[in-house]
Motif scaffolding. Sequence first.
Motif, PDB file in Angstrom:
ATOM      1  N   THR A   1       0.814  -1.221   0.000  1.00 26.20           N
ATOM      2  CA  THR A   1       0.000   0.000   0.000  1.00 26.20           C
ATOM      3  C   THR A   1       0.849   1.273   0.000  1.00 26.20           C
ATOM      4  O   THR A   1       0.318   2.371  -0.050  1.00 26.20           O
TER       5      THR A   1
ATOM      6  N   ARG B   1       0.661  -2.522   6.717  1.00 28.06           N
ATOM      7  CA  ARG B   1       0.435  -2.329   8.151  1.00 28.06           C
ATOM      8  C   ARG B   1      -0.927  -1.693   8.394  1.00 28.06           C
ATOM      9  O   ARG B   1      -1.649  -2.072   9.292  1.00 28.06           O
TER      10      ARG B   1
ATOM     11  N   GLU C   1      16.680   0.644   4.717  1.00 32.34           N
ATOM     12  CA  GLU C   1      17.010   0.615   6.146  1.00 32.34           C
ATOM     13  C   GLU C   1      17.435  -0.784   6.593  1.00 32.34           C
ATOM     14  O   GLU C   1      18.272  -0.921   7.485  1.00 32.34           O
TER      15      GLU C   1
HETATM   16  P1  NAD Z   1       5.437   4.167   2.436  1.00 32.65           P
HETATM   17  O1  NAD Z   1       5.386   4.734   3.798  1.00 32.65           O
HETATM   18  O2  NAD Z   1       4.696   4.844   1.337  1.00 32.65           O
HETATM   19  O3  NAD Z   1       4.962   2.633   2.469  1.00 32.65           O
HETATM   20  C1  NAD Z   1       5.443   1.731   3.409  1.00 32.65           C
HETATM   21  C2  NAD Z   1       4.727   0.390   3.320  1.00 32.65           C
HETATM   22  O4  NAD Z   1       5.200  -0.447   4.390  1.00 32.65           O
HETATM   23  C3  NAD Z   1       3.212   0.479   3.491  1.00 32.65           C
HETATM   24  O5  NAD Z   1       2.586  -0.537   2.748  1.00 32.65           O
HETATM   25  C4  NAD Z   1       3.013   0.221   4.992  1.00 32.65           C
HETATM   26  O6  NAD Z   1       1.722  -0.287   5.303  1.00 32.65           O
HETATM   27  C5  NAD Z   1       4.095  -0.817   5.246  1.00 32.65           C
HETATM   28  N1  NAD Z   1       4.594  -0.774   6.636  1.00 32.65           N
HETATM   29  C6  NAD Z   1       4.938   0.342   7.327  1.00 32.65           C
HETATM   30  N2  NAD Z   1       5.366   0.000   8.565  1.00 32.65           N
HETATM   31  C7  NAD Z   1       5.282  -1.346   8.642  1.00 32.65           C
HETATM   32  C8  NAD Z   1       5.554  -2.291   9.669  1.00 32.65           C
HETATM   33  N3  NAD Z   1       5.996  -1.901  10.875  1.00 32.65           N
HETATM   34  N4  NAD Z   1       5.381  -3.607   9.407  1.00 32.65           N
HETATM   35  C9  NAD Z   1       4.922  -4.003   8.202  1.00 32.65           C
HETATM   36  N5  NAD Z   1       4.617  -3.159   7.194  1.00 32.65           N
HETATM   37  C10 NAD Z   1       4.803  -1.849   7.410  1.00 32.65           C
HETATM   38  O7  NAD Z   1       7.004   4.067   2.052  1.00 32.65           O
HETATM   39  P2  NAD Z   1       7.677   4.114   0.599  1.00 32.65           P
HETATM   40  O8  NAD Z   1       7.949   5.525   0.221  1.00 32.65           O
HETATM   41  O9  NAD Z   1       6.952   3.225  -0.350  1.00 32.65           O
HETATM   42  O10 NAD Z   1       9.101   3.459   0.926  1.00 32.65           O
HETATM   43  C11 NAD Z   1       9.250   2.080   1.165  1.00 32.65           C
HETATM   44  C12 NAD Z   1      10.740   1.756   1.227  1.00 32.65           C
HETATM   45  O11 NAD Z   1      11.313   2.028  -0.040  1.00 32.65           O
HETATM   46  C13 NAD Z   1      11.508   2.622   2.235  1.00 32.65           C
HETATM   47  O12 NAD Z   1      12.505   1.858   2.830  1.00 32.65           O
HETATM   48  C14 NAD Z   1      12.118   3.716   1.378  1.00 32.65           C
HETATM   49  O13 NAD Z   1      13.320   4.215   1.907  1.00 32.65           O
HETATM   50  C15 NAD Z   1      12.379   2.948   0.093  1.00 32.65           C
HETATM   51  N6  NAD Z   1      12.416   3.798  -1.121  1.00 32.65           N
HETATM   52  C16 NAD Z   1      11.317   4.509  -1.472  1.00 32.65           C
HETATM   53  C17 NAD Z   1      11.337   5.320  -2.599  1.00 32.65           C
HETATM   54  C18 NAD Z   1      10.124   6.097  -3.041  1.00 32.65           C
HETATM   55  O14 NAD Z   1      10.166   6.736  -4.098  1.00 32.65           O
HETATM   56  N7  NAD Z   1       9.029   6.084  -2.312  1.00 32.65           N
HETATM   57  C19 NAD Z   1      12.515   5.409  -3.358  1.00 32.65           C
HETATM   58  C20 NAD Z   1      13.626   4.650  -2.958  1.00 32.65           C
HETATM   59  C21 NAD Z   1      13.570   3.853  -1.839  1.00 32.65           C
END
Ligand code: NAD
Length: 398
Positions: free
Chosen positions: A15, A41, A131
């Motif tokens: 999500t 989550r 991370e």
């Molecule tokens: P986000 O906050 O949009 O999504 C996080 C997802 O993880 C959600 O589905 C949430 O429900 C789930 N989640 C959160 N906490 C949780 C927990 N404790 N246990 C289980 N599930 C959990 O984050 P994002 O921007 O999609 O980023 C996700 C990862 O990708 C991060 O590590 C970020 O650094 C990395 N990343 C993101 C981007 C980007 O463009 N968004 C680019 C490069 C790297």
Amino acid sequence: MQTMTPQSVCVLGSTGSIGVSTLDVLARHPESYSVYALTARDRIEELAQQCRRFAPRYAVVLEESKAVQLRATLADEKLSTEVLSGIDGLCQVASDPQVSIVMAAIVGAAGLRPTLAAVQAGKKVLLANKESLVMAGPVFMAALAESDASLLPIDSEHNAIFQCLPYPCDSLSEAGVERILLTGSGGPFRTADPESLHRVTPDEACNHPNWSMGRKISVDSATMMNKGLEFIEACYLFHAVPDDIQVVVHPQSIVHSMVQYRDGSLLAQMGNPDMRTPIAHALAFPQRVESGVNALDLISAGRLDFEAPDESRFPCLRLAREAMLAGGSAPTILNAANEVAVEAFLAGELPFTGIAQLIEKVMQTTGVVELKDLETVEQADREARAQAHQVLGELCGA
Ligand code: NAD
Ligand code: MG
């Protein structure tokens, strides 16, 4: 023509920003990929919508109360999706024998166990969750070496570096690499008056000029801790030492990173800032598939600028380099302190400039240990979080 069975994909964090982009790419290639498991989550209604659309075998949520809610939401529908909960459920789907590809897109340290489970089960792991690698680098890379898993970087910079290197590449010097140029946009406060930074609000910090992302990584981009975490991530992924990597600020986010070779060649990967490009690249590697991203129009982009990062404005970059040089659990401590600080900032408890102050204080006051296994990693993470809460109390005058 030969008919192929689609490869089963597990999307951890479906999500989130990366999760949604991943599903967008997968939906373009139903003949090649099928969605086997989705996890989240919160935002249960969104997860339910994804289940209706992709009919996965499993949907996993962190808390059992949310699982009850999801089961109730999906009860009247003819779906064979089984709803699981907890960290065990996440690890189960990440290592399920039916799964070929795992997208690791949970945010933060919570992604470590499921991502590691996918590595240990020999999956093709698409790593967005930086991370988990930062906090557990040596343990993570040892698990990778001992398994049949392959690790493909999703972070746009690391995906770019991967694309500019020969494959496989076990040694930068044998490949003739002189250095890696890790680019970063500089975030929303690249040119802001440093005196104004303590007044920055969470919404201002999350308003990134080029990328639309989750709130945690958006704050990391604003402090440039994102570049610091990526610096550490690059050291582990590409067997590099800190001196091999130079951070370059590139405000347009069109060059996603570069590799400089001994013969004077500088290779860059470019594209519009849209995560579907690295996602499609990693999914299909070594093939290339359509991602939904428009071709880059260099004429309308017009110009590409590059400058050195200002470490007095962005101390997090220096802190990350120091953590990598210190080795052992220092990156684990940095990551844990950053997660606590960002959460406190987003909750309005800590000013923006307090993020770097908190991390530096925690790094100065928490002992560094050797990372031998998952237990030592989790222990170091817990200790650093406890210390970070203590420092948070001091900084906020509680
Ligand atoms: P986000 O906050 O949009 O999504 C996080 C997802 O993880 C959600 O589905 C949430 O429900 C789930 N989640 C959160 N906490 C949780 C927990 N404790 N246990 C289980 N599930 C959990 O984050 P994002 O921007 O999609 O980023 C996700 C990862 O990708 C991060 O590590 C970020 O650094 C990395 N990343 C993101 C981007 C980007 O463009 N968004 C680019 C490069 C790297
Ligand atoms: Mg990145």
